[in-house]
Design an enzyme around this catalytic site. Sequence first.
Site, PDB file in Angstrom:
ATOM      1  N   SER B 133      36.269 -18.290 -40.767  1.00 14.58           N
ATOM      2  CA  SER B 133      35.963 -19.516 -41.526  1.00 14.58           C
ATOM      3  C   SER B 133      34.600 -19.462 -42.219  1.00 14.58           C
ATOM      4  O   SER B 133      34.412 -18.681 -43.125  1.00 14.58           O
ATOM      5  CB  SER B 133      36.077 -20.742 -40.617  1.00 14.58           C
ATOM      6  OG  SER B 133      37.207 -20.630 -39.783  1.00 14.58           O
ATOM      7  N   HIS B 156      40.947 -19.364 -44.253  1.00 11.09           N
ATOM      8  CA  HIS B 156      41.879 -20.500 -44.265  1.00 11.09           C
ATOM      9  C   HIS B 156      41.236 -21.682 -44.983  1.00 11.09           C
ATOM     10  O   HIS B 156      40.025 -21.693 -45.199  1.00 11.09           O
ATOM     11  CB  HIS B 156      42.303 -20.859 -42.828  1.00 11.09           C
ATOM     12  CG  HIS B 156      41.207 -21.396 -41.978  1.00 11.09           C
ATOM     13  ND1 HIS B 156      41.236 -22.649 -41.448  1.00 11.09           N
ATOM     14  CD2 HIS B 156      40.025 -20.862 -41.588  1.00 11.09           C
ATOM     15  CE1 HIS B 156      40.132 -22.864 -40.756  1.00 11.09           C
ATOM     16  NE2 HIS B 156      39.380 -21.786 -40.825  1.00 11.09           N
TER      17      HIS B 156
END
Lengths: 75, 254
Positions: B133, B156
Amino acid sequence: MIHYTLMDPQLIWASEDDIPVIIEKTIKGVQVLLREEEGETWSIQRVISTNPNDYLRSELQPGLRIKFIPVILKN
Amino acid sequence: MSSLDMDSPPPENNGNKQPMEKPKERRKQVGKKLETIRELGQTEIPDMKGNIHCLTIVGQVEGHLIMPPQNKTTKYEHVIPQLVAVEQNPDIEGMLVILNTVGGDVEGGLAIAEMIVSMSKPTVSLVLGGGHSIGVPITVAANYSFIAETATMTVHPIRLTGLVIGVPQTYEYLDKMQDRVVRFVTQHSRITDIKFRELMFRTGDLARDIGTVLVGRDAVECGLIDEVGGLAPAVQKIKELIELKQEAKETPVQ
């Protein structure tokens, strides 16, 4: 607030009953995190430094118990 | 060579004013060293100064909110002053950023990434375990990036947590935040905007989420990371970058 992480929000933000007391102190010029232990002692949790040599110092090894001794300073 | 040999005086010291005191002192020091080894199982660490400092980004990147104590966190109020200190200290010539993080606060992470990218000293990042992330922009912020063979990076979409006001503006805001991350990553790595977004919104790769897990070599192949490697190659690279910087300094301006 945007939290960009893989972990579940429930896992991150769940509050635990047994919260350890963690304080920040500077010992011998190095910032460390200390956790309160039994018998008024504190254990070194983590060294916060960018200097790799600070992590090798024996007096700053994580897990080491320390005690604060009150001292009266005379001017 | 034993430690005793190392402590023997250099020949030029023979003409010292107090020749009797020196050997005594030495014996005392050696005795103390042996005692420490015997009693505590610790060896004395030589006081040497390194020119490379190391910044570790572990656990969650903690930003504007203090996280509950069960989380392992790296706080931006710790990291930011450290980066200023590294930049200012003339003895430090390069910095190694080691990551094993699950992500965290977008603004905290981007702040750290922007600090690293704007440093004048050579920086090299190394992803071990995971750099997920918000760990992705922090990794690409360094001049050169490494990933361990077994390490993973998850790309993501970002998401809002907590109470969300259900208005179209919320989605626009979320999209803007998303763009901040995407722009930073594509500007500081070889990956293209299209490729990064494709990885980000891919379905069927993650069990409970959309996105992609890049394992070691995959991250290099898609252009996100520069090389697969470990500690020694990372330190070697930082030394190379320091040398290059010094050479550039030495060449006179024409």
